[in-house]
Design a protein around this motif. Structure first.
Motif, short mmCIF file in Angstrom:
data_model
loop_
_atom_site.label_atom_id
_atom_site.label_comp_id
_atom_site.label_asym_id
_atom_site.label_seq_id
_atom_site.Cartn_x
_atom_site.Cartn_y
_atom_site.Cartn_z
N THR A 145 0.78 -1.11 -0.03
CA THR A 145 0.13 -0.16 0.21
C THR A 145 1.00 1.36 0.07
OG1 THR A 145 -1.78 1.27 1.02
CG2 THR A 145 -0.24 0.02 2.48
N GLY A 146 0.32 2.27 -0.55
CA GLY A 146 1.04 3.57 -0.63
C GLY A 146 -0.11 4.62 -0.73
N ASN A 147 0.46 5.95 -1.07
CA ASN A 147 -0.80 7.10 -1.20
C ASN A 147 -0.20 8.04 -1.87
OD1 ASN A 147 1.06 8.10 0.80
ND2 ASN A 147 -0.76 8.76 2.32
N ASP A 148 1.01 7.79 -2.66
CA ASP A 148 1.55 8.90 -3.50
C ASP A 148 0.44 9.39 -4.49
OD1 ASP A 148 3.81 9.33 -2.23
OD2 ASP A 148 4.88 8.05 -3.44
N THR A 149 0.53 10.67 -5.17
CA THR A 149 -0.25 11.20 -6.14
C THR A 149 0.62 11.61 -7.29
OG1 THR A 149 -0.76 13.38 -5.31
CG2 THR A 149 -2.21 11.40 -4.74
N ALA A 150 -0.11 12.39 -8.36
CA ALA A 150 0.96 12.89 -9.33
C ALA A 150 1.40 14.34 -8.65
CB ALA A 150 0.16 13.16 -10.69
N SER A 151 0.74 14.64 -7.91
CA SER A 151 1.04 16.32 -7.19
C SER A 151 2.14 16.01 -6.10
CB SER A 151 -0.11 16.97 -7.00
OG SER A 151 -0.87 16.28 -5.96
N VAL A 152 2.38 14.96 -5.54
CA VAL A 152 3.21 14.84 -4.63
C VAL A 152 4.95 15.24 -5.02
CG1 VAL A 152 4.33 13.37 -2.91
CG2 VAL A 152 1.69 13.35 -3.28
N SER A 153 5.61 15.97 -4.44
CA SER A 153 6.89 16.01 -4.44
C SER A 153 7.92 14.99 -4.39
CB SER A 153 7.37 17.53 -3.80
OG SER A 153 6.67 18.35 -3.94
N GLY A 154 8.65 14.68 -5.32
CA GLY A 154 9.88 13.84 -5.02
C GLY A 154 10.88 14.21 -4.36
N SER A 155 12.09 13.36 -4.59
CA SER A 155 13.38 13.95 -4.11
C SER A 155 13.95 14.92 -4.58
CB SER A 155 14.35 12.59 -3.90
OG SER A 155 14.45 12.19 -5.29
N ASP A 156 13.67 15.15 -5.97
CA ASP A 156 14.04 16.49 -6.62
C ASP A 156 13.42 17.74 -6.35
OD1 ASP A 156 12.06 15.78 -8.10
OD2 ASP A 156 12.92 15.56 -9.93
N GLY A 157 12.04 17.57 -5.55
CA GLY A 157 11.33 18.79 -5.35
C GLY A 157 10.41 19.03 -6.28
N MET A 158 10.32 18.12 -7.19
CA MET A 158 9.36 18.37 -8.44
C MET A 158 8.16 17.28 -8.29
SD MET A 158 10.69 20.60 -10.20
CE MET A 158 9.74 20.52 -11.78
N PRO A 159 7.10 17.72 -9.10
CA PRO A 159 5.92 16.48 -8.59
C PRO A 159 6.16 15.30 -9.44
CG PRO A 159 5.08 18.70 -9.53
CD PRO A 159 6.43 18.97 -9.73
N LEU A 160 5.74 14.30 -8.76
CA LEU A 160 6.09 12.92 -9.32
C LEU A 160 5.51 12.53 -10.57
CD1 LEU A 160 5.43 10.66 -5.81
CD2 LEU A 160 7.64 11.22 -6.94
N GLY A 161 4.43 13.22 -10.89
CA GLY A 161 3.54 12.67 -12.13
C GLY A 161 2.69 11.51 -12.04
N THR A 162 1.97 11.19 -12.73
CA THR A 162 1.34 9.95 -12.74
C THR A 162 2.24 8.72 -12.65
OG1 THR A 162 -0.60 10.96 -13.73
CG2 THR A 162 -0.59 8.47 -13.84
N PHE A 163 3.17 8.78 -13.59
CA PHE A 163 4.23 7.65 -13.80
C PHE A 163 4.76 7.23 -12.61
CE2 PHE A 163 8.09 5.62 -15.15
CZ PHE A 163 7.46 4.96 -16.36
N HIS A 164 5.25 8.12 -11.88
CA HIS A 164 5.82 7.70 -10.82
C HIS A 164 5.14 7.79 -9.36
CE1 HIS A 164 9.87 8.03 -12.68
NE2 HIS A 164 9.61 8.99 -13.46
N SER A 165 3.78 7.87 -9.50
CA SER A 165 3.05 7.88 -8.31
C SER A 165 2.72 6.48 -7.89
CB SER A 165 1.73 8.76 -8.59
OG SER A 165 0.78 7.77 -9.53
N ALA A 166 3.09 5.29 -8.78
CA ALA A 166 2.68 4.05 -8.50
C ALA A 166 3.23 3.45 -7.23
CB ALA A 166 3.15 3.38 -9.50
N THR A 167 2.30 2.85 -6.58
CA THR A 167 2.87 2.14 -5.26
C THR A 167 3.86 1.11 -5.54
OG1 THR A 167 0.86 2.57 -4.10
CG2 THR A 167 2.16 0.69 -3.16
N VAL A 168 3.39 0.37 -6.93
CA VAL A 168 4.49 -0.86 -7.07
C VAL A 168 4.55 -0.33 -8.60
CG1 VAL A 168 4.78 -3.34 -7.66
CG2 VAL A 168 3.44 -2.48 -5.52
#
Length: 380
Positions: A145-168
């Motif tokens: 389980t996870g709860n990331d979304t496209a708008s969540v910031s990644g390690s680089d401070g940029m939004p994850l986007g849909t592609f990187h929002s995946a739990t798996v």
């Protein structure tokens, strides 16, 4: 539709450069030509594979595995199991630790036997880790389980986007999942941008999913690309909860909408007429809440087929959406064959560019030959 004769195919493939350009008639002719060529191509592939009469996996008396492609055959003959248990009684406590123990460019089937529990991990299986299987207990499947979304910031401070929002996220080929739950608990708020929250993204090819569940709201399963097979799986979401470029067969699956208003079950993104991609649903169920389109055209040449599927009353009479772009009506291929239920009772209100298929049209999509499964599908 019967197989096309050589004469018919020749006529369909005549050069068109000398035809007078009339927008409406040209578009109709071009669409019918492309559709006929597509059906003919699929029928040819179907007939070739049907004559082979081989099962996905055949064991010879000496233990040799025939029919599978060479790399997969060798991997299956050298299986190894790793046990994952949060209580510490296995080889590893987390799925991530178990995956990290596998050698890069692994050449044998590695089966992670995962004990029941809730694993709050963001899992990534890179392309350098082929032949991985996640296997849970059928009576109490483990949940990732996870709860990331496209708008969540990644390690680089940029939004994850849909592609990187995946739990798996699976980029590896020959992946298998058995008795697993994949979850993204991020809620979908109507009108809120960046709410896409993927439970699982599959980008590797020749992947099989058996008795798995996928829970999310917007963009639950990212069926990104490759050949994929889903059997007896459960999908829950609200908006476009099965989407991507994949060429995939969904057999005996349950699609549950939790939409509050109007949404879409699928968003297949085929952007080029030459791409051999599309979603096929067979012997499945579409039900839940809200009102839904069976699919909406994310790409100009989006392709989805529903066969022998129960369509509940939540399915809108129109059936399909062009995503507000009428130009896509000429390129999309949306088909239905022998579906049942209140959502399939009155087809007179279907959009005029939907296809009510004959058996000849439908048969290339209603078997594992659609995903070339005779060379890579492995029974769990």
């Amino acid at each position: 539709m019967a197989s096309l004769s050589h004469l018919q195919l020749s006529l369909l493939l005549l050069p068109l450069f000398n035809l007078p350009f009339v927008s409406s008639s040209w578009s109709t002719f071009e669409r019918e030509r492309d559709y006929s060529n597509w059906i003919s191509w699929n029928l040819k592939n179907y007939q070739q594979r049907a004559t082979r009469k081989v099962e996905s996996l055949v064991e010879a008396p000496a233990g040799r595995i025939k029919a599978l492609d060479g790399k997969l055959r060798r991997a299956e003959m050298n299986r190894v199991r790793i046990w994952v248990c949060q209580k510490g009684t296995g080889d590893f406590k987390t799925i991530t630790e178990a995956l990290n123990s596998i050698a890069l460019y692994n050449k044998r089937r590695v089966i992670l036997m995962i004990k029941p529990g809730v694993f709050r991990e963001k899992i990534s299986i890179p392309g350098t880790l082929p032949f991985v299987t996640l296997s849970g207990d059928a009576s109490d499947p483990p949940t990732i389980t996870g709860n990331d979304t496209a708008s969540v910031s990644g390690s680089d401070g940029m939004p994850l986007g849909t592609f990187h929002s995946a739990t798996v996220a699976v980029d590896a080929n020959y992946f298998v999942a058995i008795n697993m739950k994949f979850e993204n608990t991020a809620p979908h708020e109507i009108g809120s941008p960046g709410g896409q929250g993927v439970a699982l993204r599959i980008s590797g090819t020749k992947a099989g999913f058996y008795n798995c569940s996928f829970y999310g709201t917007q963009d639950t399963l990212y069926d990104h690309k490759g050949l994929h097979y889903f059997n007896n799986c459960f999908f829950q979401g609200s908006v476009d909860f099965i989407f991507g470029y994949g060429r995939s067969l969904y057999e005996s699956c349950y699609l549950n909408s939790i939409a509050k208003k109007v949404a879409s079950v699928t968003a297949q993104k085929r952007t080029n007429a030459s791409l051999a991609s599309g979603f096929s649903f067979k012997d499945s169920v579409v039900t839940g809440s809200g009102r839904v389109y069976l699919g909406r055209a994310w790409g100009d040449y989006s392709r989805v087929v529903f066969s022998y599927t129960f369509l509940d009353k939540i399915v809108l009479p129109q059936g399909w959406s062009d995503w507000g772009d009428q130009k896509r009506d000429l390129g999309v291929y949306y088909g239905e064959y022998k579906c049942s239920g209140p959502g399939a009772a009155n087809l007179t209100e279907r959009v005029p560019w939907a296809r009510m298929l004959t058996y000849e049209d439908a048969k290339p999509f209603i078997g594992t030959h659609y995903v070339e499964g005779d060379t890579w599908l492995v029974r769990p």
